[in-house]
Design a protein around this motif. Structure first.
Motif, PDB file in Angstrom:
ATOM      1  N   THR A   1       0.835  -1.201   0.000  1.00 60.43           N
ATOM      2  CA  THR A   1       0.000   0.000   0.000  1.00 60.43           C
ATOM      3  C   THR A   1       0.870   1.251   0.000  1.00 60.43           C
ATOM      4  N   LYS A   2       0.321   2.348  -0.486  1.00 59.65           N
ATOM      5  CA  LYS A   2       1.040   3.622  -0.474  1.00 59.65           C
ATOM      6  C   LYS A   2       1.298   4.125   0.949  1.00 59.65           C
ATOM      7  N   PRO A   3       0.330   3.982   1.880  1.00 55.69           N
ATOM      8  CA  PRO A   3       0.587   4.437   3.250  1.00 55.69           C
ATOM      9  C   PRO A   3       1.777   3.728   3.906  1.00 55.69           C
ATOM     10  N   THR A   4       1.918   2.426   3.650  1.00 58.76           N
ATOM     11  CA  THR A   4       3.044   1.700   4.240  1.00 58.76           C
ATOM     12  C   THR A   4       4.352   2.200   3.640  1.00 58.76           C
ATOM     13  N   ARG A   5       4.336   2.476   2.333  1.00 61.62           N
ATOM     14  CA  ARG A   5       5.539   3.050   1.714  1.00 61.62           C
ATOM     15  C   ARG A   5       5.840   4.422   2.306  1.00 61.62           C
ATOM     16  N   ALA A   6       4.805   5.217   2.529  1.00 61.97           N
ATOM     17  CA  ALA A   6       4.997   6.541   3.126  1.00 61.97           C
ATOM     18  C   ALA A   6       5.608   6.425   4.517  1.00 61.97           C
ATOM     19  N   LEU A   7       5.167   5.430   5.272  1.00 62.75           N
ATOM     20  CA  LEU A   7       5.706   5.210   6.613  1.00 62.75           C
ATOM     21  C   LEU A   7       7.175   4.819   6.539  1.00 62.75           C
ATOM     22  N   PHE A   8       7.532   3.958   5.586  1.00 61.78           N
ATOM     23  CA  PHE A   8       8.927   3.563   5.363  1.00 61.78           C
ATOM     24  C   PHE A   8       9.771   4.806   5.063  1.00 61.78           C
ATOM     25  N   ARG A   9       9.257   5.675   4.209  1.00 60.04           N
ATOM     26  CA  ARG A   9      10.003   6.884   3.847  1.00 60.04           C
ATOM     27  C   ARG A   9      10.204   7.811   5.033  1.00 60.04           C
ATOM     28  N   GLU A  10       9.241   7.844   5.933  1.00 61.33           N
ATOM     29  CA  GLU A  10       9.395   8.651   7.136  1.00 61.33           C
ATOM     30  C   GLU A  10      10.407   8.019   8.087  1.00 61.33           C
ATOM     31  N   LEU A  11      10.392   6.702   8.169  1.00 63.10           N
ATOM     32  CA  LEU A  11      11.330   5.999   9.051  1.00 63.10           C
ATOM     33  C   LEU A  11      12.774   6.263   8.670  1.00 63.10           C
ATOM     34  N   ILE A  12      13.073   6.216   7.367  1.00 61.94           N
ATOM     35  CA  ILE A  12      14.479   6.371   6.956  1.00 61.94           C
ATOM     36  C   ILE A  12      14.967   7.815   7.075  1.00 61.94           C
ATOM     37  N   LYS A  13      14.075   8.731   7.409  1.00 60.73           N
ATOM     38  CA  LYS A  13      14.479  10.106   7.687  1.00 60.73           C
ATOM     39  C   LYS A  13      14.968  10.266   9.121  1.00 60.73           C
ATOM     40  N   VAL A  14      14.626   9.296   9.962  1.00 60.40           N
ATOM     41  CA  VAL A  14      15.017   9.365  11.372  1.00 60.40           C
ATOM     42  C   VAL A  14      16.516   9.107  11.494  1.00 60.40           C
ATOM     43  N   ASN A  15      17.175   9.910  12.283  1.00 56.72           N
ATOM     44  CA  ASN A  15      18.612   9.770  12.494  1.00 56.72           C
ATOM     45  C   ASN A  15      18.958   8.375  13.020  1.00 56.72           C
ATOM     46  N   GLY A  16      19.821   7.669  12.309  1.00 60.99           N
ATOM     47  CA  GLY A  16      20.244   6.342  12.744  1.00 60.99           C
ATOM     48  C   GLY A  16      19.411   5.202  12.199  1.00 60.99           C
TER      49      GLY A  16
END
Length: 204
Positions: free
Chosen positions: A65-80
């Motif tokens: 789903t697009k929302p899960t991809r969006a969540l992944f993209r937000e996760l990889i913005k987190v430091n570390g």
């Protein structure tokens, strides 16, 4: 940027699937929570993708789903948090579970995920709480249990266990820990994906 693929599933080796689209075979890494919902080999699938290019590799990550991809993209913005850790996080928790854990500051639940220590868990909570306010709404309103969409081809018990252990190792678990997790949920006649799902559920 490769944002979406529609094609035939050629191979499934958790957490990687091979899909043929337009005559090209794409190796796609997927969170197990998305992998469970895939159709079987030789059937058509539509997946939303995130493409990462590095000096030494080109990586394609897929989501149902697009929302899960969006969540992944937000996760990889987190430091570390890199893509591999983000993949492991979304394999151990559904999108709704992760959103809830962050919103409720459930550090204890987050540190149970492979590669997530206390500091990383705290960063996830601090950095993602505000982002979720704009993403939540209807995107992650339900948390239905994941299930396979069709029957799984039979495999021997040892094959299924070996594949399940290898998948957990690929997600960041240590080999001994992965073996223990699979042994704890192993049952005769159970397929690889079910073993992985049960092992990840038991770990939380």
């Amino acid at each position: 940027m490769i944002g979406r693929l529609r094609g035939i599933i050629l191979e499934k080796q958790p957490p990687v699937m091979l899909i043929e689209a337009g005559g090209v075979g794409y190796e796609v890494q997927m969170p197990m929570t998305c992998f469970y919902e895939l159709a079987e080999v030789n059937q058509e699938a539509i997946i939303f993708t995130h493409f990462i290019v590095r000096e030494d590799a080109q990586l394609l990550f897929g989501f149902n789903t697009k929302p899960t991809r969006a969540l992944f993209r937000e996760l990889i913005k987190v430091n570390g948090v890199g893509p591999k850790l983000a993949l492991a996080i979304l394999s151990g928790m559904s999108a709704q579970q992760l959103v809830t854990a962050v919103e409720r500051s459930e550090i204890a639940a987050l540190v149970k995920l492979p590669g997530v220590g206390k500091k990383t868990a705290e960063r996830l909570v601090v950095e993602m709480k505000d982002r979720f306010k704009g993403m939540h709404g209807d995107l992650f309103a339900t948390d239905e249990p994941f299930a396979l969409t069709s029957e799984v081809a039979p495999a021997t018990e040892n094959d299924a266990e070996g594949e399940a252990v290898a998948a957990l190792v690929a997600l960041g678990y240590k080999p001994q820990e992965a073996s223990r997790m699979i042994s704890n949920v192993s049952k005769a006649g159970v397929d690889c994906e079910t073993l992985i799902r049960e092992a990840l559920r038991a770990a939380l």
